[in-house]
Design a protein around this motif. Structure first.
Motif, PDB file in Angstrom:
ATOM      1  N   GLU A 179       1.068   7.256  -5.436  1.00 43.36           N
ATOM      2  CA  GLU A 179      -0.321   7.529  -5.813  1.00 43.36           C
ATOM      3  C   GLU A 179      -0.593   9.022  -5.669  1.00 43.36           C
ATOM      4  O   GLU A 179       0.017   9.684  -4.823  1.00 43.36           O
ATOM      5  CB  GLU A 179      -1.267   6.767  -4.889  1.00 43.36           C
ATOM      6  CG  GLU A 179      -1.123   5.267  -4.978  1.00 43.36           C
ATOM      7  CD  GLU A 179      -2.183   4.575  -4.135  1.00 43.36           C
ATOM      8  OE1 GLU A 179      -3.283   4.348  -4.652  1.00 43.36           O
ATOM      9  OE2 GLU A 179      -1.911   4.295  -2.953  1.00 43.36           O
ATOM     10  N   LYS A 188       0.581   8.288  -0.511  1.00 43.89           N
ATOM     11  CA  LYS A 188      -0.609   8.936  -1.083  1.00 43.89           C
ATOM     12  C   LYS A 188      -0.290  10.407  -1.328  1.00 43.89           C
ATOM     13  O   LYS A 188       0.567  10.983  -0.668  1.00 43.89           O
ATOM     14  CB  LYS A 188      -1.774   8.860  -0.097  1.00 43.89           C
ATOM     15  CG  LYS A 188      -2.122   7.451   0.362  1.00 43.89           C
ATOM     16  CD  LYS A 188      -3.000   6.761  -0.622  1.00 43.89           C
ATOM     17  CE  LYS A 188      -3.471   5.414  -0.089  1.00 43.89           C
ATOM     18  NZ  LYS A 188      -4.042   4.565  -1.123  1.00 43.89           N
ATOM     19  N   ARG A 214       1.067   9.582 -10.335  1.00 42.10           N
ATOM     20  CA  ARG A 214       0.713   8.185 -10.105  1.00 42.10           C
ATOM     21  C   ARG A 214       1.661   7.337 -10.941  1.00 42.10           C
ATOM     22  O   ARG A 214       1.596   7.328 -12.170  1.00 42.10           O
ATOM     23  CB  ARG A 214      -0.726   7.916 -10.529  1.00 42.10           C
ATOM     24  CG  ARG A 214      -1.101   6.456 -10.408  1.00 42.10           C
ATOM     25  CD  ARG A 214      -2.551   6.198 -10.740  1.00 42.10           C
ATOM     26  NE  ARG A 214      -2.901   4.812 -10.467  1.00 42.10           N
ATOM     27  CZ  ARG A 214      -3.084   3.893 -11.416  1.00 42.10           C
ATOM     28  NH1 ARG A 214      -2.988   4.214 -12.677  1.00 42.10           N
ATOM     29  NH2 ARG A 214      -3.389   2.643 -11.083  1.00 42.10           N
ATOM     30  N   SER A 217       4.128   3.537 -10.720  1.00 48.59           N
ATOM     31  CA  SER A 217       4.724   2.398 -10.007  1.00 48.59           C
ATOM     32  C   SER A 217       5.871   1.896 -10.850  1.00 48.59           C
ATOM     33  O   SER A 217       5.681   1.584 -12.037  1.00 48.59           O
ATOM     34  CB  SER A 217       3.713   1.268  -9.823  1.00 48.59           C
ATOM     35  OG  SER A 217       2.635   1.711  -9.061  1.00 48.59           O
TER      36      SER A 217
END
Ligand SMILES: NC(=O)C1=CN([C@@H]2O[C@H](COP(=O)(O)OP(=O)(O)OC[C@H]3O[C@@H](n4cnc5c(N)ncnc54)[C@H](OP(=O)(O)O)[C@@H]3O)[C@@H](O)[C@H]2O)C=CC1
Ligand SMILES: O=C1O[C@H](COP(=O)(O)O)[C@@H](O)[C@H](O)[C@H]1O
Length: 484
Positions: free
Chosen positions: A216, A331, A336, A338
């Motif tokens: 993220e 973080k 960002r 996944s």
């Protein structure tokens, strides 16, 4: 390609915490999109329930504002927002007292699906469950939806399970893990079990290792207090990353039904070996010239909570013995993204000689952004230069493959809420799964707490601490780049 939207049965959905952050950001805009898609029957109703005083008009205005602010894939006009708001009511309820419960009972209809979404602090779950029964609001076909975190360790998860079990059967309890509602996660099962191609290779004979990354770019600002009590392990690994690991590693279930799938996931969790401290790297992001450090965001200058974690996990079973699973999440990382990457082994023998180099296939499954899959394959470099090999991607972006329908890829929350109404628990965690996941994570957390291990500092918007890269370098492997 035209996707089919099958309307669900008529329902009354009560959202406890209907005025809260999650309801405004995810649940209500998601329901609005299902309404626009034509999935909601004409008479379905949504009842916001919370502690503060609002009349129905005020609640509808709050929802209108939330839709405008958070419904990113908004394909509807103001007229449709108005029509959606007609379905909404509000009741002021005190989860810990008696206010509002009789009024709520009056509002519920017979003969429709009754669903109760507990979008409140977990400390209120037991109180709400108890009152739904004692006021006679929930019948045996009612469903309750409970949010994460589901406990903070094995003991608290067991207590929560026991509190809910006093009032509801397991078949009525829907424990949300929103990663299970993501489009690609379900596609992972479709790809694994809908094709003959991959399954024969899906084991330690052919797979060198697997990487699961959830990176993220956001920090923890705004949620610092909650996050500092959890850290990346409790906030992300114990639930989302472990669920992804289960879906990648599990045996084929006999059917795509709730217990068959969850039984197989549970076996994976139970087969996870303990992880020793050399195979765990924890980190905390540093300040930038303009942004605070993790410790400043958390409001604790001595915090030892991790905003990043990387682990090397092994699964003790015939399929996976010898294949490490590397998990990492954090973080304020570089991008960002996944992704699950299945890193296959090199071909056992190269007929092209040493100069052709070593080439291995990689299957990359992207959860976000740009949902899709890429298979890296080796081909001959085009041209007259002889037998030189290059790696090229066979790329399937869902957006491209689905064309206009890509807009229709539903958000995780809206998909999962519709599953609740349909009574399908496949994409929800069972109580024993959650407990098994804590049983595996608890000793790891206890071990670093006992050792007094400090998280390593990492530069904000980097790939995380250097030590995480070293963990793989030591065994001749490397992380995939974190990029969108
Ligand atoms: N926000 C997020 O991004 C995420 C949240 N979650 C989980 O979702 C749940 C809700 O989180 P979030 O929306 O952020 O929380 P908020 O603090 O924003 O909202 C809490 C809600 O609970 C209501 N509430 C509080 N006390 C009572 C009470 N005694 N009786 C009735 N209602 C009460 C509040 O009502 P009022 O405003 O009227 O006081 C409010 O609607 C939590 O379990 C959280 O862990 C999970 C994942 C992500
Ligand atoms: O549950 C959580 O998930 C979000 C990340 O979700 P995503 O769908 O945006 O990938 C994370 O930011 C949060 O800390 C955690 O509680």
């Amino acid at each position: 390609m035209v996707s089919r939207v099958i309307p669900v049965d008529d329902f009354d959905l009560v959202i406890f915490g209907g005025t809260g952050d999650l309801a405004r950001r995810k649940i209500l805009p998601g329901l609005y999109r299902r309404f626009c898609a034509g999935q909601m029957p004409e008479t379905a109703r949504i009842i916001g329930a919370a502690r503060s005083e609002h009349d129905t008009e005020e609640f509808r205005q709050l929802v209108r504002d939330a839709i405008r602010e958070f419904s990113t894939k908004n394909t509807c006009d103001e007229g449709q927002i108005g029509a959606f708001l007609e379905r909404l009511d509000y009741v002021q309820v005190d989860a810990r007292g008696s206010d509002g419960w009789d009024a709520l009972k009056e509002m519920m209809r017979d003969g429709v699906v009754k669903a109760y979404y507990f979008s409140v602090a977990p400390s209120l779950f037991g109180d709400i469950a108890e009152r739904l029964q004692s006021y006679g609001i929930a019948d045996e076909s009612a469903r309750i939806v409970v949010e994460k975190p589901f406990g903070r360790d094995l003991d608290s998860a067991k207590k929560l399970n026991a509190d809910l079990a006093k009032h509801f059967d397991e078949t009525q309890i829907y424990r949300i893990d929103h990663y299970l509602g993501k489009e690609t996660v379900q596609n992972l099962m479709a790809v694994r079990f809908g094709n003959i191609l991959f399954e024969p290779l899906w084991n330690s004979q052919y797979v060198d290792h697997i990487q699961i990354t959830v990176a993220e770019t956001v920090g923890v600002g705004g949620r610092g207090e909650y996050y500092d009590r959890s850290g990346a392990m409790r906030d992300m690994v114990q639930n989302h990353l472990m669920q992804l690991l289960c879906l990648i590693a599990m045996e084929p279930p006999s059917r795509f039904d709730p217990d068959a799938v969850r039984d197989e996931k549970l076996k994976v969790i139970r087969a996870l070996e303990p992880v020793d401290h050399h195979s765990i790297v924890r980190g905390q992001y540093e300040a930038t010239a303009t942004e605070p450090s993790y410790r400043e965001d958390a409001g604790d200058p001595r915090s030892t909570t991790e905003s990043f974690i990387a682990l090397r996990c092994m699964i003790s079973n015939w399929r996976w013995a010898g294949t490490p699973f590397f998990l990492r999440t954090g973080k304020k990382l570089k991008a960002r993204t996944s992704e699950i990457a299945v890193m296959f082994k090199d071909a056992p023998h190269s007929i092209f000689g040493e100069e052709a180099g070593r080439h291995a296939n990689v299957l990359s499954i992207r959860l976000q952004p740009n949902e899709g899959m890429t298979l890296k394959v080796t081909i001959k470099e085009p041209g007259p230069g002889g037998m030189r090999l290059v790696d090229v991607p066979l790329d399937m972006s869902f957006a491209e493959a689905l064309g206009d329908d890509a807009e229709e890829i539903t958000d995780a929350y809206e998909r999962l809420i519709m599953d609740v109404i349909r009574g399908n628990q496949t994409l929800f965690m069972r109580g024993d799964e959650v407990e098994a996941a804590w049983a595996w994570t608890d000793p790891l957390i206890e071990s670093w707490e006992k050792r007094g291990d400090m998280p390593k500092a990492y530069e904000a918007y980097s790939s995380g601490p250097e030590e995480a890269a070293m963990m793989l370098h030591r065994e001749g492997r490397r992380w995939r780049e974190i990029k969108e």
